[in-house]
Design an enzyme around this catalytic site. Structure first.
Site, PDB file in Angstrom:
ATOM      1  N   LYS A  30     -14.001  -6.347  -9.704  1.00 39.33           N
ATOM      2  CA  LYS A  30     -13.800  -5.026 -10.309  1.00 39.33           C
ATOM      3  C   LYS A  30     -15.117  -4.423 -10.834  1.00 39.33           C
ATOM      4  O   LYS A  30     -16.155  -5.067 -10.806  1.00 39.33           O
ATOM      5  CB  LYS A  30     -12.746  -5.130 -11.417  1.00 39.33           C
ATOM      6  CG  LYS A  30     -11.364  -5.534 -10.883  1.00 39.33           C
ATOM      7  CD  LYS A  30     -10.842  -4.535  -9.866  1.00 39.33           C
ATOM      8  CE  LYS A  30      -9.383  -4.712  -9.511  1.00 39.33           C
ATOM      9  NZ  LYS A  30      -9.089  -5.825  -8.610  1.00 39.33           N
TER      10      LYS A  30
HETATM   11  C1  LIG Z   1      -3.964  -1.912  -7.663  1.00 40.11           C
HETATM   12  C2  LIG Z   1      -4.010  -3.217  -8.380  1.00 40.11           C
HETATM   13  N1  LIG Z   1      -3.147  -3.450  -9.372  1.00 40.11           N
HETATM   14  C3  LIG Z   1      -3.158  -4.603 -10.062  1.00 40.11           C
HETATM   15  C4  LIG Z   1      -4.059  -5.580  -9.779  1.00 40.11           C
HETATM   16  C5  LIG Z   1      -4.026  -6.862 -10.545  1.00 40.11           C
HETATM   17  O1  LIG Z   1      -5.186  -7.085 -11.271  1.00 40.11           O
HETATM   18  P1  LIG Z   1      -5.499  -8.543 -11.851  1.00 40.11           P
HETATM   19  O2  LIG Z   1      -6.114  -9.330 -10.756  1.00 40.11           O
HETATM   20  O3  LIG Z   1      -6.446  -8.291 -12.988  1.00 40.11           O
HETATM   21  O4  LIG Z   1      -4.219  -9.097 -12.322  1.00 40.11           O
HETATM   22  C6  LIG Z   1      -4.982  -5.404  -8.758  1.00 40.11           C
HETATM   23  C7  LIG Z   1      -5.948  -6.462  -8.440  1.00 40.11           C
HETATM   24  O5  LIG Z   1      -6.711  -6.467  -7.555  1.00 40.11           O
HETATM   25  C8  LIG Z   1      -4.967  -4.185  -8.042  1.00 40.11           C
HETATM   26  O6  LIG Z   1      -5.833  -3.975  -7.041  1.00 40.11           O
END
Ligand SMILES: Cc1ncc(COP(=O)(O)O)c(C=O)c1O
Length: 392
Positions: A194
């Site tokens: 990210k």
């Molecule tokens: C659109 C979207 N939502 C939620 C997430 C979930 O994030 P995390 O990996 O921090 O749980 C991601 C992760 O890549 C994502 O791309």
């Protein structure tokens, strides 16, 4: 250096990991300092990171958790989702968006995307509303804000909650307003790929005190809030369990990274913006569809640079393109294969190919190129040369 016979540029020695983060010395020192104090779990650095993020977003509450997925899940519970309730989510997203609804006992209902922006289409949202719809979960895809005027208009018209999935959209703004502040709750990710990172990590923001308190309790075993302080220097504090909560808290060693990454958010953004513009210029004449232009009323977070391989103008398929990039030691990604094409959603919700034509059209063509602030000039040149060579 070993030469790939088909390539005009020498093949790299090292594989370029897609989305590899830029980690600098201050966060390394801060992690070491946390290790030395012995306070590895949730502590003062998490509190500091929350304060910094709250200020950055200009909101009243920011709650750090161990992922955006956790944030989405507890957000669904905080708004009081119940079995049978429906939440409209884009089909063009990562599984976590839809799964958070399922884990809270609700039903995800998919909406199609705009094929140019890849963001959820407000028209498609409105078509999916039923008497059971409780909320809309827009995803600011790749960091481009969704059309929030239209989405908030629909939400107000049908009395629906909006929970923004801002996993890609830390820096994004729509008409001068920051993403994550339109709806009831906004959820952010600091996963390794990210825009700023904590390894794994997430943050939920809100201006609603009731939701903020619910998230603190749900995210730490259902203990009454601030229970993490119980082993601090103020002496042991009793806690009460008020819910069968989750172990979703962020650790100080994660926040140790975040508190140094956040002040660099604009610097990293500017680096990605420059790479984005360069890619756009370099790839303009290739058989690809470039990312949609950003209107002046939006600030794009430039999280993912996605090309659509124009399979009507080239014999190279998207998957061949992925293989060719990998052969050249360049990591690439696919964001995403529309959720209705995955076996789980087909089995559970009867989804099939043909249900979400725009999302499927994107799924068949899309490829994400590296755009991390860590990229060197050599990396960028390798990527540009490889893309041109494969598609020329
Ligand atoms: C659109 C979207 N939502 C939620 C997430 C979930 O994030 P995390 O990996 O921090 O749980 C991601 C992760 O890549 C994502 O791309």
């Amino acid at each position: 250096m070993k030469l790939d016979k088909s390539a005009s540029r020498p093949v790299r020695k090292e594989f370029l990991v897609f989305g590899s983060p830029l980690i600098e010395q201050p966060e390394i020192d801060e992690v070491v300092a946390s290790m030395k104090t012995g306070w590895l779990g949730t502590g003062p650095k998490v509190k500091k990171f929350e304060d910094m993020f709250r200020e950055y977003k200009g909101v009243q509450h920011a709650m750090a958790l161990n992922s955006c997925t956790a944030g989405l899940h507890v957000s669904m519970l905080a708004i009081g989702l119940r079995p049978g309730d429906e939440v409209i989510v884009p089909a063009m997203t990562f599984a976590a968006t839809a799964n958070s609804v399922i884990h809270a006992g609700g039903t995800p209902v998919f909406a199609d995307c705009d094929p140019k922006t890849m963001n959820i289409s407000p028209e498609s949202i409105e078509k999916k509303i039923t008497k059971n719809t409780q909320a809309i979960m827009p995803v600011h895809f790749a960091g481009r804000p969704c059309e929030m005027d239209a989405i908030m208009h629909i939400a107000n018209k049908y009395n629906l909650k909006v929970i923004e999935d801002c996993a890609h959209a830390i820096e994004s703004e729509y008409k001068g307003k920051k993403t994550g502040t339109f709806g009831s709750l906004g959820c952010f990710s600091f996963y390794v790929t990210k825009n700023i990172v904590t390894g794994e990590g997430g943050m939920v923001i809100t201006n609603n005190e009731e939701y903020a308190n619910a998230i603190k309790v749900l995210g730490l075993h259902g203990m009454t809030k601030d229970a993490w302080k119980r082993f601090g220097d103020e002496g042991y504090k009793h806690y009460s369990i008020v819910y069968a909560g989750f172990k979703y808290n962020m650790m100080d060693i994660q926040a140790a990274v975040g508190i140094h990454q956040l002040p660099r958010v604009d610097k990293y953004w500017e680096k990605r913006r420059q790479i984005w513009e360069r890619y756009n210029k370099e790839f303009a004449d290739l058989p690809v569809i470039l990312p949609a232009e950003t209107p002046s009323y939006m600030k794009h977070a430039y999280h993912l640079y996605t090309l659509l391989i124009d399979i009507d103008r080239t014999k190279v398929t998207r998957d061949q393109f992925l293989d060719e990039m990998t052969k050249r030691k360049l990591g690439v990604g696919v964001h995403y294969i529309s959720l209705n094409l995955h076996p789980f959603y087909q089995k559970m919700y009867g989804c099939k190919r043909g249900d979400y034509l725009n999302s499927e059209w994107v799924s068949d063509r899309t490829v994400s190129l590296p755009i991390s602030a860590k990229l060197t000039e050599d990396d960028i040149e390798d990527i540009i040369a490889a893309v041109k060579e494969i598609l020329a």
